[in-house]
Design a protein around this motif. Sequence first.
Motif, mmCIF file in Angstrom:
data_model
loop_
_atom_site.group_PDB
_atom_site.id
_atom_site.type_symbol
_atom_site.label_atom_id
_atom_site.label_comp_id
_atom_site.label_asym_id
_atom_site.label_seq_id
_atom_site.Cartn_x
_atom_site.Cartn_y
_atom_site.Cartn_z
ATOM 1 N N ILE A 236 0.829 -1.203 0.000
ATOM 2 C CA ILE A 236 0.000 0.000 0.000
ATOM 3 C C ILE A 236 0.865 1.255 0.000
ATOM 4 O O ILE A 236 0.632 2.191 -0.777
ATOM 5 N N ALA A 237 1.872 1.275 0.875
ATOM 6 C CA ALA A 237 2.750 2.444 0.980
ATOM 7 C C ALA A 237 3.464 2.717 -0.340
ATOM 8 O O ALA A 237 3.546 3.868 -0.793
ATOM 9 N N PHE A 238 3.972 1.654 -0.959
ATOM 10 C CA PHE A 238 4.702 1.847 -2.211
ATOM 11 C C PHE A 238 3.763 2.269 -3.343
ATOM 12 O O PHE A 238 4.116 3.117 -4.174
ATOM 13 N N ASN A 239 2.574 1.671 -3.391
ATOM 14 C CA ASN A 239 1.601 2.069 -4.417
ATOM 15 C C ASN A 239 1.298 3.565 -4.340
ATOM 16 O O ASN A 239 1.197 4.255 -5.364
ATOM 17 N N ILE A 240 1.161 4.070 -3.114
ATOM 18 C CA ILE A 240 0.842 5.485 -2.911
ATOM 19 C C ILE A 240 2.020 6.371 -3.310
ATOM 20 O O ILE A 240 1.857 7.388 -3.993
ATOM 21 N N LYS A 257 -1.370 16.193 -5.573
ATOM 22 C CA LYS A 257 -2.530 16.062 -6.451
ATOM 23 C C LYS A 257 -2.992 14.614 -6.521
ATOM 24 O O LYS A 257 -4.183 14.324 -6.587
ATOM 25 N N ASN A 258 -2.043 13.683 -6.519
ATOM 26 C CA ASN A 258 -2.375 12.263 -6.563
ATOM 27 C C ASN A 258 -1.309 11.482 -5.805
ATOM 28 O O ASN A 258 -0.173 11.930 -5.673
ATOM 29 N N GLY A 259 -1.675 10.291 -5.293
ATOM 30 C CA GLY A 259 -0.703 9.504 -4.525
ATOM 31 C C GLY A 259 -0.312 10.247 -3.272
ATOM 32 O O GLY A 259 -1.111 10.961 -2.667
ATOM 33 N N GLY A 260 0.932 10.094 -2.857
ATOM 34 C CA GLY A 260 1.367 10.789 -1.656
ATOM 35 C C GLY A 260 2.812 10.520 -1.288
ATOM 36 O O GLY A 260 3.449 9.582 -1.782
ATOM 37 N N ILE A 261 3.333 11.368 -0.411
ATOM 38 C CA ILE A 261 4.678 11.211 0.154
ATOM 39 C C ILE A 261 4.546 10.330 1.390
ATOM 40 O O ILE A 261 3.707 10.583 2.259
ATOM 41 N N VAL A 262 5.379 9.286 1.469
ATOM 42 C CA VAL A 262 5.214 8.250 2.497
ATOM 43 C C VAL A 262 6.413 8.212 3.437
ATOM 44 O O VAL A 262 7.572 8.241 2.995
ATOM 45 N N GLY A 263 6.120 8.148 4.731
ATOM 46 C CA GLY A 263 7.140 7.892 5.744
ATOM 47 C C GLY A 263 6.894 6.516 6.344
ATOM 48 O O GLY A 263 5.764 6.193 6.721
ATOM 49 N N ARG A 308 15.851 1.178 -10.822
ATOM 50 C CA ARG A 308 16.016 2.464 -11.498
ATOM 51 C C ARG A 308 14.692 3.249 -11.518
ATOM 52 O O ARG A 308 14.666 4.451 -11.282
ATOM 53 N N ASP A 309 13.598 2.542 -11.750
ATOM 54 C CA ASP A 309 12.288 3.194 -11.780
ATOM 55 C C ASP A 309 11.889 3.736 -10.409
ATOM 56 O O ASP A 309 11.095 4.677 -10.310
ATOM 57 N N MET A 310 12.427 3.104 -9.352
ATOM 58 C CA MET A 310 12.027 3.491 -7.997
ATOM 59 C C MET A 310 12.917 4.569 -7.383
ATOM 60 O O MET A 310 12.673 5.004 -6.253
ATOM 61 N N GLN A 311 13.933 5.014 -8.090
ATOM 62 C CA GLN A 311 14.909 5.948 -7.531
ATOM 63 C C GLN A 311 14.271 7.254 -7.044
ATOM 64 O O GLN A 311 14.691 7.827 -6.044
ATOM 65 N N THR A 312 13.291 7.751 -7.768
ATOM 66 C CA THR A 312 12.793 9.104 -7.494
ATOM 67 C C THR A 312 11.484 9.142 -6.701
ATOM 68 O O THR A 312 10.949 10.225 -6.471
ATOM 69 N N ILE A 313 10.970 7.982 -6.296
ATOM 70 C CA ILE A 313 9.681 8.022 -5.601
ATOM 71 C C ILE A 313 9.862 8.564 -4.176
ATOM 72 O O ILE A 313 10.887 8.329 -3.532
ATOM 73 N N PRO A 314 8.874 9.320 -3.676
ATOM 74 C CA PRO A 314 8.976 9.917 -2.329
ATOM 75 C C PRO A 314 8.619 8.926 -1.224
ATOM 76 O O PRO A 314 7.546 8.983 -0.625
ATOM 77 N N PHE A 315 9.525 8.002 -0.970
ATOM 78 C CA PHE A 315 9.322 6.943 0.026
ATOM 79 C C PHE A 315 10.497 7.003 0.995
ATOM 80 O O PHE A 315 11.646 6.752 0.608
ATOM 81 N N LEU A 341 4.481 15.141 3.788
ATOM 82 C CA LEU A 341 4.036 13.835 4.278
ATOM 83 C C LEU A 341 2.543 13.673 4.017
ATOM 84 O O LEU A 341 1.749 14.562 4.324
ATOM 85 N N ASP A 342 2.182 12.522 3.411
ATOM 86 C CA ASP A 342 0.775 12.222 3.142
ATOM 87 C C ASP A 342 0.324 10.910 3.783
ATOM 88 O O ASP A 342 -0.870 10.678 3.931
ATOM 89 N N LEU A 343 1.275 10.040 4.123
ATOM 90 C CA LEU A 343 0.954 8.769 4.772
ATOM 91 C C LEU A 343 2.120 8.355 5.659
ATOM 92 O O LEU A 343 3.278 8.474 5.271
ATOM 93 N N LEU A 344 1.771 7.862 6.863
ATOM 94 C CA LEU A 344 2.787 7.364 7.787
ATOM 95 C C LEU A 344 2.465 5.904 8.101
ATOM 96 O O LEU A 344 1.320 5.565 8.376
#
Length: 495
Positions: A236-240, A257-263, A308-315, A341-344
Motif C-alpha cells: 500500500i505504501a509503495f503504491n501510494i 494532487k495524486n498519490g502521496g509522500i510516504v514515511g 532504477r524506476d524506484m529511484q525518485t519516488i517519495p518513500f 508527508l501524506d501517509l505514515l
Amino acid sequence: MAIPSTLTANLEPVQQEYRVAPHNIDAEQALLGAILVNNDAFYRVSDFLLPEHFMEEVHRRIYEVSISLIKAGKLASPITLKTYLGDADLGGLTVGQYLARLAAEATTVINSEHYGRTIYDLALRRRLITIGEDLVNGAYEAPVETSPREQIEATERRLYELAETGKYDGGFQKFSDALTAAVDMAAKAYQREGRLSGIATGLSDLDAKMGGLQASDLIILAGRPGMGKTSLATNIAFNIAKAYVGEKQPDGTIATKNGGIVGFFSLEMSAEQLATRIIAEQSGVASYKIRRGDIRPEEFYKITDAARDMQTIPFYIDQTGGISIAQLAARARRLKRQRGLDLLVVDYLQLLSGSSKKGDNRVQEMTEITTGMKALAKELAVPIIALSQLSRQVEARDDKRPQLSDLRESGSIEQDADVVMFVFREEYYVKNKKPREGTEEFFTWEAEMNRVYGKAEVILGKQRHGPTGTVELQFDAEITRFSNLAQGDRLPDTM
C-alpha cells in the motif's frame, strides 16, 4: 603564580552590554486594564494566554487572581483584586493605586486579543531563548553517559512541544466553516480518479470499501505471524508513493494532487530488507532469490530496471529500533516540514515504547502509545497505518479468522483506532496440515489447498466512517505481493 601579560592589559573595568529577554510591559498593562474594566476581555484571550506568559511577576499574579474570580462567577475589578494581592511597593505605588491606574489607562475590549497575542508571542520567544541556553550549557557540561544524539532529541522534543502549544487558533469554529470543508472534500472526491475521498491504496476492492485512506485516521493493520501484514502495508505504501504527483501552488508550495509522500517506520526490519521486499514485488523476482544471489541474467535486468524506476519516488524509511512514541512523533513532524508527508506507516506498535518507567503496566503504556498515535494523525492531518500483533488465542479456535478481542492490549488499540483491519490467509493454516501423500486425507487436503491457494482476506473489523466486512485479495507469497483478485475468483456479494 604570575598572570600572563596578555591578560593584564584587559583587566580594566569594561562596561558590558547585556540583552534583556523580549517583553512588552505596556501590552501587559493594557490587557490587564481592559480585563479589570470589562471582564469580557478575558474571554478573548482565555483560550491561549496563561499567567506564566506575563513577564512581570505582579502581572502574572493579577492575571491569575482575575482568572479565579471570573471563573467563580465573581467580578474581577481593582477593588475585588486588592484583597487577594496583599501589600507591595510597585514603583512608589500601593497595590490598590497600581490596579486603579491599570483600569484608568485601559484600552478597549476590542484590542485585548491583539495585546494577548503580543504577550503570548513574546513568551514563546523567551522560551526559545531558554531552550537555546539549555542546549549550549548541556553541550558544555553533559555527563559522559549522555550522548550528543540524546541531547539533540531532547532539544528537538522541547522545540516541537513549544510548536504544538504555540497554536492559539483552536477552540470552536463556525459550523459553516465545517460545512465548507466537507463540501470541498466531496468535490475533490468527485473530481479524483476512482471517486475516492481519501488516498487510493492501489487495491481497488479495498478502496471501494474504505473510500481510500482518510486524513487524520489511525488505521490498525493486525494479523498473526505469517499472514503478510508487513507485506500488505509495504504494498500500500509503495503504491501510494509510486502514484505521487505534486502540483505547484501560487504561494510556491507543492500540494499533493495524486498519490502521496510516504514515511515508513520499520522498527523490526532493516531498510535493506524492506527495499528487497519492494524490489521483489516490483520486479517479480522472488525475494529469497535476491537475498541468495540465485538469479538468472534476465532476472538481474528486471531487478535493476525496477530499482532504477524506484529511484525518485517519495518513500522515506526510518529503521531505528526501540524508539519512543515521542521520538517517532518528532521525526514525523520533521519529515513533514522538510519533505512533506501524506501517509505514515509504523511497523509495528508493540515495538514502540512510552514515557513510562520500566516495570509499569504495559496496558497503560500501550494506551499512551495509541493515544499519541491518534493525536499525531490529527496534528499532521495524514492517515497513519500502524501494524499490530494479535494474541495467541487465535490459534486455539477452529475458525482462526481474527476479531477485535484478539488484539493484544486490545482496549486502547480498539478504542483509539478509526479503522481496524485484519489480514487472514487460510492457505497458511491449510498448508501446515499437509498429510502423507497418497492417502485419502491427502486428496481432501489437496482440494482444500486448491480452493485457498494464493488468496487472502482483509477483514474490516471496525470502520468509523463506513461498513465493516471482508475484502478478498490475491497474494503471491514468493514476491510478497498483494493485488486485486481476478473477477472470476471473487465470492458473490451477499445481502
